[in-house]
Design an enzyme around this catalytic site. Structure first.
Site, short mmCIF file in Angstrom:
data_model
loop_
_atom_site.label_atom_id
_atom_site.label_comp_id
_atom_site.label_asym_id
_atom_site.label_seq_id
_atom_site.Cartn_x
_atom_site.Cartn_y
_atom_site.Cartn_z
N HIS A 113 0.83 -1.21 0.00
CA HIS A 113 0.00 0.00 0.00
C HIS A 113 0.86 1.25 0.00
CE1 HIS A 113 -3.63 -2.37 1.83
NE2 HIS A 113 -3.47 -2.61 0.54
N SER A 182 -7.34 -6.83 10.06
CA SER A 182 -8.74 -7.17 10.34
C SER A 182 -9.39 -7.96 9.21
CB SER A 182 -9.54 -5.88 10.56
OG SER A 182 -9.52 -5.11 9.35
N ASN A 207 -3.17 -12.29 15.89
CA ASN A 207 -3.96 -11.07 15.97
C ASN A 207 -4.49 -10.88 17.39
OD1 ASN A 207 -4.73 -8.98 14.01
ND2 ASN A 207 -6.83 -9.49 14.59
N LEU A 208 -4.93 -9.61 17.65
CA LEU A 208 -5.48 -9.38 19.00
C LEU A 208 -6.75 -10.21 19.20
CD1 LEU A 208 -4.79 -7.65 21.45
CD2 LEU A 208 -6.34 -5.90 20.61
C1 BV8 Z 1 -7.95 -2.58 -5.32
C2 BV8 Z 1 -2.94 3.06 2.33
C3 BV8 Z 1 -8.27 -3.17 -7.52
C4 BV8 Z 1 -3.40 4.45 2.56
C5 BV8 Z 1 -4.86 1.55 2.39
C6 BV8 Z 1 -16.15 -4.56 -1.88
C7 BV8 Z 1 -15.74 -5.83 -1.53
C8 BV8 Z 1 -14.41 -6.20 -1.60
C9 BV8 Z 1 -13.46 -5.28 -2.00
C10 BV8 Z 1 -13.86 -4.02 -2.33
C11 BV8 Z 1 -15.19 -3.65 -2.28
N1 BV8 Z 1 -15.28 -2.36 -2.64
C12 BV8 Z 1 -14.03 -1.89 -2.95
C13 BV8 Z 1 -13.16 -2.90 -2.78
C14 BV8 Z 1 -11.73 -2.87 -3.00
C15 BV8 Z 1 -11.06 -2.11 -1.86
C16 BV8 Z 1 -11.44 -2.71 -0.52
O1 BV8 Z 1 -10.97 -3.76 -0.14
N2 BV8 Z 1 -12.32 -1.99 0.20
C17 BV8 Z 1 -12.77 -2.50 1.48
C18 BV8 Z 1 -12.79 -1.38 2.51
C19 BV8 Z 1 -14.14 -3.12 1.31
N3 BV8 Z 1 -9.64 -2.28 -2.07
C20 BV8 Z 1 -8.97 -1.43 -2.86
O2 BV8 Z 1 -9.45 -0.46 -3.37
C21 BV8 Z 1 -7.53 -1.81 -3.12
N4 BV8 Z 1 -7.29 -1.77 -4.52
O3 BV8 Z 1 -8.77 -3.38 -4.98
O4 BV8 Z 1 -7.58 -2.39 -6.58
C22 BV8 Z 1 -7.85 -2.71 -8.80
C23 BV8 Z 1 -7.72 -3.65 -9.77
C24 BV8 Z 1 -7.32 -3.24 -10.99
C25 BV8 Z 1 -7.03 -1.90 -11.21
C26 BV8 Z 1 -7.16 -0.96 -10.21
C27 BV8 Z 1 -7.57 -1.36 -8.99
C28 BV8 Z 1 -6.57 -0.83 -2.49
C29 BV8 Z 1 -6.73 -0.84 -1.00
C30 BV8 Z 1 -5.62 -0.03 -0.36
C31 BV8 Z 1 -6.21 1.14 0.40
N5 BV8 Z 1 -5.13 1.78 1.14
N6 BV8 Z 1 -3.82 2.12 3.01
C32 BV8 Z 1 -3.31 4.83 4.01
O5 BV8 Z 1 -2.72 4.09 4.83
O6 BV8 Z 1 -3.81 5.93 4.30
S1 BV8 Z 1 -5.82 0.47 3.24
C33 BV8 Z 1 -5.57 0.55 4.91
O7 BV8 Z 1 -6.35 -0.54 5.45
C34 BV8 Z 1 -4.18 0.31 5.44
O8 BV8 Z 1 -3.26 -0.08 4.45
C35 BV8 Z 1 -4.40 -0.83 6.41
O9 BV8 Z 1 -3.28 -1.57 6.63
C36 BV8 Z 1 -5.41 -1.55 5.65
C37 BV8 Z 1 -6.08 -2.71 6.26
O10 BV8 Z 1 -6.43 -2.38 7.56
P1 BV8 Z 1 -5.71 -3.21 8.72
O11 BV8 Z 1 -4.25 -3.09 8.54
O12 BV8 Z 1 -6.29 -4.57 8.77
O13 BV8 Z 1 -6.08 -2.35 9.97
P2 BV8 Z 1 -7.42 -2.46 10.82
O14 BV8 Z 1 -7.47 -1.27 11.73
O15 BV8 Z 1 -8.57 -2.73 9.88
O16 BV8 Z 1 -7.23 -3.78 11.70
C38 BV8 Z 1 -6.20 -3.82 12.67
C39 BV8 Z 1 -6.19 -5.23 13.23
O17 BV8 Z 1 -5.15 -5.31 14.20
C40 BV8 Z 1 -7.48 -5.61 13.93
O18 BV8 Z 1 -7.86 -6.92 13.55
C41 BV8 Z 1 -7.10 -5.58 15.43
O19 BV8 Z 1 -7.79 -6.59 16.15
C42 BV8 Z 1 -5.64 -5.91 15.37
N7 BV8 Z 1 -4.87 -5.35 16.49
C43 BV8 Z 1 -5.06 -4.19 17.15
N8 BV8 Z 1 -4.11 -4.05 18.11
C44 BV8 Z 1 -3.31 -5.15 18.03
C45 BV8 Z 1 -3.78 -5.98 17.01
N9 BV8 Z 1 -3.20 -7.15 16.70
C46 BV8 Z 1 -2.12 -7.51 17.42
N10 BV8 Z 1 -1.60 -6.77 18.43
C47 BV8 Z 1 -2.17 -5.59 18.76
N11 BV8 Z 1 -1.65 -4.86 19.77
#
Ligand code: BV8
Length: 241
Positions: A113, A182, A207-208
């Site tokens: 990313h 997540s 994971n947490l």
């Molecule tokens: C693409 C950079 C295709 C910017 C980020 C519908 C269904 C499925 C998919 C889609 C849909 N609609 C749209 C899509 C595609 C979309 C997507 O997935 N959307 C989701 C929201 C539904 N994806 C995209 O658009 C991707 N591109 O698909 O391109 C394509 C094909 C051809 C041509 C062109 C395009 C691009 C996605 C990238 C977006 N950019 N980040 C920035 O950082 O500002 S995403 C962002 O979310 C971060 O990168 C982050 O890492 C990522 C995922 O989140 P997590 O890392 O999982 O973080 P989160 O807070 O969610 O979870 C944290 C976890 O840690 C939790 O589980 C928690 O329990 C745990 N935790 C907490 N504390 C601890 C812990 N674990 C251990 N120890 C602890 N102490």
């Protein structure tokens, strides 16, 4: 779980691995994007319609990352130790845009990313280190254009980076380890399905708490990353033949 026959490993990390270093996650309590809609800041549309809002969102996060108190934690260090001791057949893929894996010494690393401490010029496509604030008046150091700079991260709707290398590694790994994510964001959330499509390959979630796709893993260990990751890495290295 038996890890004695493991030859190649792919690790995926998400925001949870950086949480104990002091960086917010995206969807947890007090997470980065609570109260601020994802599309408002991390999409090309948002950047085109309100560049200053998007610039400030990343300037704030950059400043926090560069704070001396934010440093790699025991989970980052355990992954670096695994890379060092494992040798060939190792790839670390991170969804995170912070540089904590690099600062822990990880080298076999793909930022799918992008990286918040880099800028990209939308005119000449040059990518360069950019640790200070960026705004709509910033000038490209390569082509001198003004107002064409953006942070070098992948927004929603944009193609993640290094996907060919990532899929090749996933299709050939015996062990897939997912840390601190997540399972919300694709294509990263779909990586476990690529691995489990091949019989014999193992996939472990550290994971947490169980993620959205926890059921697709062959195993899981739950707790803070600084505890479960070093413990699990010790287990894998101890069983290596
Ligand atoms: C693409 C950079 C295709 C910017 C980020 C519908 C269904 C499925 C998919 C889609 C849909 N609609 C749209 C899509 C595609 C979309 C997507 O997935 N959307 C989701 C929201 C539904 N994806 C995209 O658009 C991707 N591109 O698909 O391109 C394509 C094909 C051809 C041509 C062109 C395009 C691009 C996605 C990238 C977006 N950019 N980040 C920035 O950082 O500002 S995403 C962002 O979310 C971060 O990168 C982050 O890492 C990522 C995922 O989140 P997590 O890392 O999982 O973080 P989160 O807070 O969610 O979870 C944290 C976890 O840690 C939790 O589980 C928690 O329990 C745990 N935790 C907490 N504390 C601890 C812990 N674990 C251990 N120890 C602890 N102490």
């Amino acid at each position: 779980m038996d890890f004695s026959d493991i030859k190649s490993i792919v690790v995926l990390t998400g925001a949870g691995i950086s949480k104990e270093s002091g960086l917010d996650t995206f969807r947890g309590e007090g997470g980065l994007w609570q109260g601020v809609r994802v599309e408002e800041v991390a999409s090309p549309q948002a950047f085109n319609s309100n560049p200053e809002l998007v610039h400030s969102f990343y300037n704030i996060r950059k400043e926090k990352l560069l704070n001396d108190a934010v440093k790699p934690n025991a989970a980052h260090q355990a992954l670096r130790r695994l890379e060092q001791e494992w040798g060939d057949g190792f790839l670390l893929v991170t969804q995170n845009v912070d540089d904590l894996h690099e600062r822990a010494g990880s080298e076999k690393l793909v930022h799918m990313h992008g990286e918040i401490l880099k800028g990209r010029c939308t005119a000449c496509q040059a990518v360069m280190s950019w640790t200070g604030d960026m705004n709509a008046q910033s000038q490209c150091p390569n082509c001198n254009a003004v107002g064409t700079m953006r942070v070098n991260v992948v927004w929603f709707g944009e193609m993640p980076m290094g996907m060919d290398k990532i899929y090749t590694a996933l299709e050939n790994c015996d062990l897939f380890i997912s840390v601190g994510t997540s399972g919300n964001v694709y294509p990263a959330a779909g990586f476990v399905q690529v691995v489990s499509a091949r019989n014999g390959a193992q996939s472990v979630e550290l994971n947490l708490e169980p993620s959205l796709n926890a059921a697709q893993f062959t195993g899981g260990y739950y707790g803070p990353a600084t505890e479960v990751v070093p413990e699990f890495i010790d287990k894998v290295l101890a069983q290596r033949r």
